[in-house]
Design a protein around this motif. Structure first.
Motif, PDB file in Angstrom:
ATOM      1  N   LYS A 146       0.922  -1.319  -0.063  1.00  0.00           N
ATOM      2  CA  LYS A 146      -0.058   0.043  -0.067  1.00  0.00           C
ATOM      3  C   LYS A 146       0.848   1.206   0.046  1.00  0.00           C
ATOM      4  O   LYS A 146       0.464   2.174  -0.755  1.00  0.00           O
ATOM      5  N   GLY A 147       1.805   1.555   0.757  1.00  0.00           N
ATOM      6  CA  GLY A 147       2.654   2.521   1.084  1.00  0.00           C
ATOM      7  C   GLY A 147       3.634   3.028  -0.516  1.00  0.00           C
ATOM      8  O   GLY A 147       3.515   3.783  -0.769  1.00  0.00           O
ATOM      9  N   PHE A 148       4.241   1.509  -1.060  1.00  0.00           N
ATOM     10  CA  PHE A 148       5.024   1.782  -2.110  1.00  0.00           C
ATOM     11  C   PHE A 148       4.260   2.036  -3.267  1.00  0.00           C
ATOM     12  O   PHE A 148       4.508   2.945  -4.119  1.00  0.00           O
ATOM     13  N   ALA A 149       2.999   1.518  -3.301  1.00  0.00           N
ATOM     14  CA  ALA A 149       2.035   1.965  -4.361  1.00  0.00           C
ATOM     15  C   ALA A 149       1.582   3.500  -4.246  1.00  0.00           C
ATOM     16  O   ALA A 149       1.517   4.205  -5.318  1.00  0.00           O
ATOM     17  N   ALA A 150       1.522   3.958  -3.301  1.00  0.00           N
ATOM     18  CA  ALA A 150       1.260   5.533  -3.030  1.00  0.00           C
ATOM     19  C   ALA A 150       2.439   6.231  -3.412  1.00  0.00           C
ATOM     20  O   ALA A 150       2.031   7.356  -3.909  1.00  0.00           O
ATOM     21  N   LEU A 151       3.543   6.149  -3.047  1.00  0.00           N
ATOM     22  CA  LEU A 151       4.733   6.685  -3.321  1.00  0.00           C
ATOM     23  C   LEU A 151       4.929   6.632  -4.789  1.00  0.00           C
ATOM     24  O   LEU A 151       5.279   7.818  -5.442  1.00  0.00           O
ATOM     25  N   GLU A 152       4.615   5.614  -5.558  1.00  0.00           N
ATOM     26  CA  GLU A 152       4.802   5.396  -6.976  1.00  0.00           C
ATOM     27  C   GLU A 152       3.880   6.137  -7.645  1.00  0.00           C
ATOM     28  O   GLU A 152       4.293   7.170  -8.845  1.00  0.00           O
ATOM     29  N   ASP A 153       2.477   6.335  -7.177  1.00  0.00           N
ATOM     30  CA  ASP A 153       1.501   7.168  -7.944  1.00  0.00           C
ATOM     31  C   ASP A 153       2.130   8.718  -7.837  1.00  0.00           C
ATOM     32  O   ASP A 153       1.765   9.577  -8.522  1.00  0.00           O
ATOM     33  N   LEU A 154       2.374   8.814  -6.344  1.00  0.00           N
ATOM     34  CA  LEU A 154       2.836  10.499  -6.128  1.00  0.00           C
ATOM     35  C   LEU A 154       4.013  10.835  -7.021  1.00  0.00           C
ATOM     36  O   LEU A 154       3.978  12.011  -7.353  1.00  0.00           O
ATOM     37  N   LEU A 155       5.055  10.089  -6.905  1.00  0.00           N
ATOM     38  CA  LEU A 155       6.308  10.768  -7.386  1.00  0.00           C
ATOM     39  C   LEU A 155       6.683  10.434  -8.929  1.00  0.00           C
ATOM     40  O   LEU A 155       7.480  11.119  -9.344  1.00  0.00           O
ATOM     41  N   LYS A 156       5.871   9.363  -9.432  1.00  0.00           N
ATOM     42  CA  LYS A 156       6.156   9.583 -10.860  1.00  0.00           C
ATOM     43  C   LYS A 156       6.130  10.625 -11.798  1.00  0.00           C
ATOM     44  O   LYS A 156       6.817  10.734 -12.799  1.00  0.00           O
ATOM     45  N   ASN A 157       5.298  11.651 -11.365  1.00  0.00           N
ATOM     46  CA  ASN A 157       5.357  13.098 -12.085  1.00  0.00           C
ATOM     47  C   ASN A 157       6.480  14.104 -11.632  1.00  0.00           C
ATOM     48  O   ASN A 157       6.158  14.936 -12.329  1.00  0.00           O
ATOM     49  N   TYR A 158       6.979  13.756 -10.576  1.00  0.00           N
ATOM     50  CA  TYR A 158       7.900  14.764 -10.165  1.00  0.00           C
ATOM     51  C   TYR A 158       9.359  14.197 -10.134  1.00  0.00           C
ATOM     52  O   TYR A 158      10.283  14.998  -9.952  1.00  0.00           O
ATOM     53  N   ILE A 197       8.151   1.030 -10.374  1.00  0.00           N
ATOM     54  CA  ILE A 197       9.385   1.279 -11.310  1.00  0.00           C
ATOM     55  C   ILE A 197       9.993   2.343 -10.733  1.00  0.00           C
ATOM     56  O   ILE A 197      11.256   2.599 -10.463  1.00  0.00           O
ATOM     57  N   THR A 198       9.344   3.714 -10.517  1.00  0.00           N
ATOM     58  CA  THR A 198       9.943   4.756  -9.953  1.00  0.00           C
ATOM     59  C   THR A 198      10.464   4.650  -8.521  1.00  0.00           C
ATOM     60  O   THR A 198      11.629   5.125  -8.406  1.00  0.00           O
ATOM     61  N   VAL A 199       9.973   3.784  -7.771  1.00  0.00           N
ATOM     62  CA  VAL A 199      10.340   3.725  -6.476  1.00  0.00           C
ATOM     63  C   VAL A 199      11.826   2.944  -6.434  1.00  0.00           C
ATOM     64  O   VAL A 199      12.864   3.073  -5.932  1.00  0.00           O
ATOM     65  N   LEU A 200      11.664   1.667  -7.372  1.00  0.00           N
ATOM     66  CA  LEU A 200      13.170   0.906  -7.508  1.00  0.00           C
ATOM     67  C   LEU A 200      14.217   2.030  -8.212  1.00  0.00           C
ATOM     68  O   LEU A 200      15.350   1.818  -7.809  1.00  0.00           O
ATOM     69  N   GLU A 201      13.917   2.678  -9.229  1.00  0.00           N
ATOM     70  CA  GLU A 201      14.878   3.451  -9.863  1.00  0.00           C
ATOM     71  C   GLU A 201      15.437   4.441  -8.790  1.00  0.00           C
ATOM     72  O   GLU A 201      16.815   4.685  -8.736  1.00  0.00           O
ATOM     73  N   LEU A 202      14.708   5.291  -7.911  1.00  0.00           N
ATOM     74  CA  LEU A 202      15.151   5.986  -7.049  1.00  0.00           C
ATOM     75  C   LEU A 202      16.019   5.396  -5.988  1.00  0.00           C
ATOM     76  O   LEU A 202      16.884   5.925  -5.657  1.00  0.00           O
ATOM     77  N   HIS A 203      15.553   4.421  -5.425  1.00  0.00           N
ATOM     78  CA  HIS A 203      16.287   3.573  -4.394  1.00  0.00           C
ATOM     79  C   HIS A 203      17.848   3.274  -4.951  1.00  0.00           C
ATOM     80  O   HIS A 203      18.665   3.321  -4.357  1.00  0.00           O
ATOM     81  N   ALA A 204      17.675   2.719  -6.337  1.00  0.00           N
ATOM     82  CA  ALA A 204      19.164   2.446  -6.780  1.00  0.00           C
ATOM     83  C   ALA A 204      19.837   3.757  -7.020  1.00  0.00           C
ATOM     84  O   ALA A 204      21.101   3.559  -6.862  1.00  0.00           O
ATOM     85  N   ALA A 205      19.401   4.735  -7.478  1.00  0.00           N
ATOM     86  CA  ALA A 205      20.253   5.924  -7.589  1.00  0.00           C
ATOM     87  C   ALA A 205      20.685   6.574  -6.295  1.00  0.00           C
ATOM     88  O   ALA A 205      21.850   6.923  -6.210  1.00  0.00           O
ATOM     89  N   LEU A 206      19.937   6.360  -5.381  1.00  0.00           N
ATOM     90  CA  LEU A 206      20.268   6.863  -3.994  1.00  0.00           C
ATOM     91  C   LEU A 206      21.267   5.933  -3.351  1.00  0.00           C
ATOM     92  O   LEU A 206      22.099   6.656  -2.643  1.00  0.00           O
ATOM     93  N   TRP A 207      21.032   4.889  -3.555  1.00  0.00           N
ATOM     94  CA  TRP A 207      21.895   3.798  -2.713  1.00  0.00           C
ATOM     95  C   TRP A 207      23.270   3.749  -3.237  1.00  0.00           C
ATOM     96  O   TRP A 207      24.264   3.193  -2.632  1.00  0.00           O
ATOM     97  N   ASN A 208      23.576   4.381  -4.601  1.00  0.00           N
ATOM     98  CA  ASN A 208      25.026   4.309  -5.136  1.00  0.00           C
ATOM     99  C   ASN A 208      25.626   5.278  -4.658  1.00  0.00           C
ATOM    100  O   ASN A 208      26.265   6.160  -5.487  1.00  0.00           O
ATOM    101  N   GLY A 209      25.874   5.401  -3.463  1.00  0.00           N
ATOM    102  CA  GLY A 209      27.088   6.059  -2.831  1.00  0.00           C
ATOM    103  C   GLY A 209      26.525   7.311  -1.833  1.00  0.00           C
ATOM    104  O   GLY A 209      27.212   7.640  -0.928  1.00  0.00           O
TER     105      GLY A 209
END
Length: 217
Positions: A146-158, A197-209
């Motif tokens: 539920k939480g990740f679905a909400a973040l995905e919908d919120l952040l995909k346009n930003y 997809i957005t959540v996964l991509e952001l996590h990868a970008a952030l965790w790379n250092g």
């Protein structure tokens, strides 16, 4: 590093923390991004040190983190981030644009109010003890989803390079520790991550250092 203390005896920031606490981790991220020196004060949650009379004076609800700045003690990671943003304005964590600032608060509150508290170890242990181990896993799956679905919908346009545009912001400080934990839990509880997809991509970008300093072991 920037001030928060100096070499001449000025009061140093103190952070009461536990190394595996995602709430404390997000405060360490903010302190590091703002270049603030601080003294790390370990509170061993497994040994119950958070229930000591001394710590209870700092935070009556007996949770980490607590930030002490001179004669000011601030508990709750969200409140600490707001305090740091107001007092130490180097490397702002909130954009000036009102809409983007509101989106930061909304995303941060999804993490802080609608995901993390429901996956707190005390909550999961309570469900396991009162219901069953399987019920604990199902509970985690439902609320991660539920939480990740909400973040995905919120952040995909930003989302840009980071969650809201191309600058590190308030949302990352609240979400990186929890996202890292919830992504791990999701992969170990068969939550289907490919839909976010957005959540996964952001996590990868952030965790790379960028957010590794101050991370839990």
């Amino acid at each position: 590093m920037a001030s928060g203390s100096d070499e001449n005896g000025d009061q140093q920031l103190k952070l009461y923390s536990y190394y595996m606490s995602s709430c404390a981790y997000r405060v360490r991220i903010a302190l590091n991004l703002k270049g603030l020196k601080y003294e790390y004060k370990a509170v061993n949650l497994l040994k119950g040190e958070q229930f000591s009379p001394e710590f209870r004076k700092l935070n009556p609800i007996c949770c980490v983190p607590v930030l002490v700045d001179g004669d000011i003690a601030v508990s709750d990671s969200f409140a600490i981030l707001l305090y740091l943003e107001e007092k130490y304005q180097q490397h702002p964590l909130l954009p000036k644009d009102l809409q983007r600032k509101a989106i930061n608060f909304q995303a941060a509150n999804i993490v802080c109010s609608s995901i993390q508290p429901l996956l707190n170890l005390a909550v999961l242990n309570y469900i396991e003890e009162r219901v069953s181990p399987d019920a604990k896993i199902e509970w985690a799956k439902v609320h991660i989803g539920k939480g990740f679905a909400a973040l995905e919908d919120l952040l995909k346009n930003y989302a840009g390079r980071y969650a809201i545009g191309d600058e590190v912001s308030f949302k990352q400080n609240t979400a990186v520790p929890v996202d890292h934990l919830e992504l791990y839990l999701s992969l170990t509880t068969d939550v289907v991550m490919r839909f976010w997809i957005t959540v996964l991509e952001l996590h990868a970008a952030l965790w790379n250092g960028r957010f590794v300093p101050g991370a839990p072991d």
